[in-house]
Design an enzyme around this catalytic site. Structure first.
Site, PDB file in Angstrom:
ATOM      1  N   ASP A  10       0.861  -1.177   0.000  1.00 16.77           N
ATOM      2  CA  ASP A  10       0.000   0.000   0.000  1.00 16.77           C
ATOM      3  C   ASP A  10       0.902   1.234   0.000  1.00 16.77           C
ATOM      4  OD1 ASP A  10      -2.371   1.640   0.461  1.00 16.77           O
ATOM      5  OD2 ASP A  10      -1.655   1.799   2.529  1.00 16.77           O
ATOM      6  N   MET A  11       0.350   2.365  -0.400  1.00  7.08           N
ATOM      7  CA  MET A  11       1.171   3.575  -0.472  1.00  7.08           C
ATOM      8  C   MET A  11       0.873   4.536   0.677  1.00  7.08           C
ATOM      9  SD  MET A  11       1.340   4.128  -4.621  1.00  7.08           S
ATOM     10  CE  MET A  11       2.558   5.448  -4.500  1.00  7.08           C
ATOM     11  N   THR A  44      -2.473  -0.106  -4.323  1.00  2.00           N
ATOM     12  CA  THR A  44      -2.952   1.154  -3.780  1.00  2.00           C
ATOM     13  C   THR A  44      -4.378   1.471  -4.207  1.00  2.00           C
ATOM     14  OG1 THR A  44      -2.476   3.542  -3.757  1.00  2.00           O
ATOM     15  CG2 THR A  44      -1.918   2.361  -5.768  1.00  2.00           C
ATOM     16  N   ASN A 201      -9.088  -1.205   3.122  1.00  5.02           N
ATOM     17  CA  ASN A 201      -8.894  -1.656   1.737  1.00  5.02           C
ATOM     18  C   ASN A 201      -7.653  -2.532   1.589  1.00  5.02           C
ATOM     19  OD1 ASN A 201      -7.059   0.455   2.048  1.00  5.02           O
ATOM     20  ND2 ASN A 201      -7.490   1.365   0.052  1.00  5.02           N
TER      21      ASN A 201
END
Length: 249
Positions: A10-11, A44, A201
């Protein structure tokens, strides 16, 4: 633990610090992993336009997962799969936002639209390829009402990238599903993957990966689902993951 061949990151809140930067230590660790033959993959909620500058900065030509799995890329600029959101659903979700007076945004392939910049004329909504819809609202009770309504309609994968937002993709679209698809494409067993994130998410890919990692500042549900908890995104947590668990110190 299996040898890690792919790392999905993830970012926001994970790889990037609060200044939206990849720290020197994180960047160096990613380059070391790439040099060792490990596939490092962005996973992402961002659209691809907001991911490419980081891939270029890090010299990454590896696969990418964008808009929560709505798009899977062989490599930057080389699309493998896209799952679109029905325009009628986008209009319905926008109406729900307007009825409650909350901020909203929607990702299309040609950019991001929101409460201040919407599609004109509205008939053009049908002509665009939509990928994701989101709400932002600091009144958590109101946000829960919106989520409950959207859930009652069915047809959506509902998550968040912050405790004060909701993100919606078509049902079945998630980072976890995209990670498993990438594994099939690349001939990698899911047990040979690691995934790191901080929000809802990210839950599906943390559960799908052989090693699921939560950031120190992650939402509690993410920490509970993860196998390990890393230092925070301002403390080079991704470098810790790569150095200690992927490259072995």
């Amino acid at each position: 633990m299996a040898n890690i061949r792919l790392v999905a990151l993830d970012m926001d809140g994970t790889l990037l610090n609060d200044r939206q930067e990849v720290s020197p230590r994180n960047a160096a660790a990613i380059r070391r992993a790439l040099d060792a033959g490990v596939i490092v993959c962005f996973a992402t909620g961002r659209g691809v336009q907001n991911v490419l500058p980081y891939a270029e900065q890090l010299g990454m030509s590896t696969p990418m997962i964008t808009v929560n799995g709505g798009e899977i890329w062989h490599r930057p600029h080389d699309l493998y799969k896209r799952t679109a959101m029905d325009a009628a659903d986008v209009l319905r979700l926008r109406r729900l936002a307007l009825d409650h007076g909350v901020w909203y945004w929607a990702y299309a392939t040609d950019g991001v639209y929101n409460r201040e910049r919407w599609v004109e004329p509205e008939e053009d909504v049908q002509r665009k390829v939509w990928l994701k819809f989101g709400y932002y609202e600091e009144n958590v009770r109101l946000l829960e009402q919106i989520r409950a309504t959207a859930e009652s309609w069915g047809g959506f994968e509902i998550s968040n990238s912050s405790p004060v937002n909701i993100e919606l993709n078509p049902s079945g679209v998630s980072k976890g599903a995209a990670l498993l698809e990438l594994c099939r494409l690349l001939g990698i067993d899911p047990s040979e993957t690691a995934a790191a994130g901080d929000s809802l998410n990210d839950l599906s890919m943390i559960r799908a990966a052989g090693l699921g990692a939560a950031m120190g500042g992650a939402q509690q549900a993410v920490k509970e689902a993860a196998g390990i908890v890393l230092p925070g995104n301002n403390e080079d947590g991704i470098a810790h993951l790569i150095e200690q668990y992927v490259l072995g110190g």
